[in-house]
Scaffold this active site. Structure first.
Site, PDB file in Angstrom:
ATOM      1  CG  ASN A 269      -0.155   0.225   2.499  1.00 44.21           C
ATOM      2  OD1 ASN A 269       1.008  -0.158   2.625  1.00 44.21           O
ATOM      3  ND2 ASN A 269      -0.769   0.863   3.451  1.00 44.21           N
ATOM      4  CB  CYS A 271       2.409   4.628   4.222  1.00 40.39           C
ATOM      5  SG  CYS A 271       1.385   6.047   3.824  1.00 40.39           S
ATOM      6  CD  GLU A 273       1.016   1.324   6.117  1.00 44.17           C
ATOM      7  OE1 GLU A 273       1.912   1.780   5.396  1.00 44.17           O
ATOM      8  OE2 GLU A 273      -0.093   1.863   6.248  1.00 44.17           O
TER       9      GLU A 273
HETATM   10  P1  ADP Z   1      -4.861   7.366   9.142  1.00 33.63           P
HETATM   11  O1  ADP Z   1      -4.090   7.938  10.276  1.00 33.63           O
HETATM   12  O2  ADP Z   1      -5.631   8.439   8.400  1.00 33.63           O
HETATM   13  O3  ADP Z   1      -5.748   6.231   9.501  1.00 33.63           O
HETATM   14  P2  ADP Z   1      -2.311   6.422   8.053  1.00 33.63           P
HETATM   15  O4  ADP Z   1      -1.478   7.663   8.026  1.00 33.63           O
HETATM   16  O5  ADP Z   1      -2.048   5.436   9.140  1.00 33.63           O
HETATM   17  O6  ADP Z   1      -3.866   6.802   8.029  1.00 33.63           O
HETATM   18  O7  ADP Z   1      -2.145   5.686   6.665  1.00 33.63           O
HETATM   19  C1  ADP Z   1      -2.515   4.334   6.538  1.00 33.63           C
HETATM   20  C2  ADP Z   1      -2.750   4.008   5.106  1.00 33.63           C
HETATM   21  O8  ADP Z   1      -3.923   4.683   4.653  1.00 33.63           O
HETATM   22  C3  ADP Z   1      -1.670   4.455   4.146  1.00 33.63           C
HETATM   23  O9  ADP Z   1      -0.577   3.603   4.068  1.00 33.63           O
HETATM   24  C4  ADP Z   1      -2.437   4.480   2.855  1.00 33.63           C
HETATM   25  O10 ADP Z   1      -2.595   3.177   2.340  1.00 33.63           O
HETATM   26  C5  ADP Z   1      -3.775   5.024   3.297  1.00 33.63           C
HETATM   27  N1  ADP Z   1      -3.854   6.482   3.173  1.00 33.63           N
HETATM   28  C6  ADP Z   1      -3.255   7.411   3.931  1.00 33.63           C
HETATM   29  N2  ADP Z   1      -3.541   8.663   3.530  1.00 33.63           N
HETATM   30  C7  ADP Z   1      -4.353   8.536   2.481  1.00 33.63           C
HETATM   31  C8  ADP Z   1      -5.015   9.445   1.603  1.00 33.63           C
HETATM   32  N3  ADP Z   1      -4.869  10.767   1.716  1.00 33.63           N
HETATM   33  N4  ADP Z   1      -5.788   8.932   0.635  1.00 33.63           N
HETATM   34  C9  ADP Z   1      -5.940   7.621   0.495  1.00 33.63           C
HETATM   35  N5  ADP Z   1      -5.344   6.707   1.289  1.00 33.63           N
HETATM   36  C10 ADP Z   1      -4.559   7.137   2.261  1.00 33.63           C
END
Ligand code: ADP
Length: 567
Positions: A269, A271, A273
């Protein structure tokens, strides 16, 4: 609920849904909506349950969310209990080597982005630039121009979406177009909706260690032969200059693939992870470790209980999740991957008075994550006894065991949910003790670390406190502040006070006990050298990480977070 001003702004501007009567829900109603929707899965799994039993589970979920002990990923907070109902953050889509295949993937990606998910793609299957196109008699343009098409589509969709769109493009290091790919994001402003990552192979890493060459090939044909060191240096150079590309270790992702019979893992995905097979999705959730400290000690009992309910929560999410594509629904329901992780690790260390860059902290990281991992696996096995194993278990590495979920643990960045919880993100050290951060496209705030603030109030009288604060507001860090006890300086360290080696060691400690992967950025100060980037990448490989991302401050158009108070 005890929410910071930042948390309230984020929730109000991005997460609160419109109700049937046109008014906006309140923050309390949001958490109730999510708990209620996720608890409703209990009845779908076990129709014998009474409403009273379901309500009791809903109240337990509600308590876990409102105490900020655990939060699910953003799409769950935004969409649970709504018509859209898409609750997962992570997706991977296949991109086949045909015009039809490529544009089908563009359409599928558009549907996912619209629903708030982030998507990873491997472009390694697209034939290289200059290869023949049989049907037209022409020559292929290679994967790069197509990545730009995906980016343009994402740009168009971001206008109407709740989230701005996050995608990652992976290309294998042995794809003939790799050098152009590595420099794909070197011009500021290009591919705004994509991160890029090079998929390193074992063969490449061995060639690198032996100062040797490796083949660039496609479909059995060797196109070229490069010196591994030259390509690695190019990656380092670009990563140093603006953080792109990152690297992932493909063979290692596949060693951790629980269902190799279903195919190879080629991408993660956005980021990085969550390694996934094509058409898989995963829903994430994170435990707030800062809340797992009582009287200066880790509260293992509370942590165990939180893991138990979090795994159940995430497994329920699979039951109610609605995907825009049937193929995704089928894959998700067959493997039932979930990703439980952590946030607030740096704040936990502050509370325990352990420096992030210390052996004790690395040892505790292993202990905490091993505890979460073991407990999560045990809960998943217990759920399997009652609810059944994930359907592909017999073709998985878990054959002969009980398991409800093909994977249980993932360490996400928690970029937004950690701000809602008011704690440090993921397993990152705090960026600064006082920092200015863009929290929405048009909104920045100055934040002081709450654990540090409490420590100051409890340990210093007013004049000294004000003097320290003034300095920290200027610099973000304590290290150059005069008249501060050494012990305090050692504990309250920030990302730039910590050498890259400790960042990588910490990532490796969590990775050692994590089914999926760990999202971590090795945050470097502006003066960091290429040599430091090179070392961090190699160390990540040697310590068993699944990938590595660096970012040197000040090397993009605008940094999301900067040390100190803005004004
Ligand atoms: P959150 O804190 O908003 O739950 P994270 O920063 O932990 O999200 O990111 C987790 C995953 O969510 C990322 O690796 C990516 O797959 C997805 N993600 C993060 N930001 C976005 C975004 N702006 N649009 C779509 N998917 C996102």
């Amino acid at each position: 609920m005890r929410l910071s001003e930042t948390a309230k702004i984020i929730l109000e501007r991005r997460y609160l849904r419109k109700k049937a009567d046109g008014s906006r829900e309140t923050i309390e109603e949001l958490f109730y909506r999510v708990s209620n929707a996720v608890a409703a899965a209990e009845k779908m799994i076990n129709p014998q349950l009474s409403s009273t039993q379901v309500n009791k589970i809903r109240d337990t979920f509600l308590q876990m969310l409102t105490s900020l002990d655990f939060l699910p990923n953003s799409p769950t907070l935004m969409n649970a209990g709504t018509k859209l109902g898409q609750l997962a953050a992570c997706f991977v889509l296949p991109v086949e080597d045909s015009i039809e295949g490529i544009f089908n993937a563009v359409k599928e990606a558009a549907l996912i982005q619209k629903s708030g998910g982030g998507t990873g793609f491997s472009f390694s299957r697209i034939r290289p630039k200059g290869a023949p196109v049989t049907s037209t008699g022409g020559i292929a343009s290679g994967p790069l121009p197509f990545i730009k098409v995906f980016d343009s589509a994402a740009e168009a969709i971001r206008q109407g979406s709740a989230r701005s769109g996050a995608n990652i493009a992976v290309l294998r290091v042995d794809h003939p177009d790799i050098k152009e790919f590595i420099s794909l994001k070197s011009k500021p402003g290009t591919l705004r909706n994509f991160n890029i990552s090079v998929g390193l192979t074992k063969e490449f890493m061995e060639a690198l260690e032996n100062d040797g060459f490796y083949n660039l090939h496609f479909n059995g044909k060797v196109y070229n032969r490069f010196k591994a060191w030259d390509v690695f240096s190019l990656i380092v150079e670009h990563a140093w200059s603006n953080g792109e590309p990152g690297i992932i270790f493909l063979d290692r992702l596949n060693e951790g693939n629980p269902t190799p019979a279903l195919g190879e893992i080629e991408a993660t995905n956005p980021c990085a992870e969550q390694p996934l097979l094509p058409y898989e999705a995963c829903n994430l959730g994170s435990i707030n470790l800062s809340n797992m400290v009582r009287n200066g000690q880790v509260d293992w009992g509370h942590l165990a209980e939180t893991v138990e309910w979090s795994v159940r929560f995430l497994d329920n999410v699979i039951e109610i999740n609605k995907f825009p594509l049937k193929k995704i629904t089928e894959m998700v329901q067959s493997n039932r991957k979930i990703g439980l992780g952590v946030m607030g690790w740096a704040d936990m260390l502050f509370k325990l008075r352990l420096p992030y860059n210390s052996n004790q902290a690395v040892e505790l990281a292993e202990k905490v994550m091993a505890f979460i991992q073991e407990k999560a696996h045990a809960v998943s096995s217990a759920l399997a006894e009652k609810r059944g194993d994930f359907p592909n278990i017999d073709i998985s590495v878990y054959r002969g065991q009980r398991r409800r979920n093909a994977t249980c643990t993932t360490i996400a960045p928690t970029g937004t949910i950690s701000m809602i919880a008011g704690t440090s993100p993921g397993i990152e050290p705090v960026f600064a003790l006082v920092q200015t951060r863009r929290i929405l496209d048009d909104y920045a705030v100055t934040q002081m670390n709450p654990v540090f603030e409490k420590y100051l109030t409890e340990n210093f009288e007013r004049t000294t406190r004000d003097r320290i604060l003034q300095e920290v507001k200027r610099r973000g860090s304590l290290q150059q502040v005069e008249g501060v006890p050494e012990e305090m300086k050692r504990v309250f360290v920030t990302a730039w006070d910590i050498s890259p080696e400790w960042h990588v060691r910490m990532q490796a400690a969590f990775q050692a006990h994590c089914d999926n992967a760990v999202s971590k950025t090795i945050n470097l100060r502006p003066t960091a050298t290429k040599e430091e980037v090179r070392k961090a990448f190699l160390m990540a490989y040697h310590l068993g990480c699944k990938g590595c991302t660096v970012y040197r401050a000040g090397t993009r158009e605008e940094d999301v977070v900067v040390p100190g108070a803005c004004c």
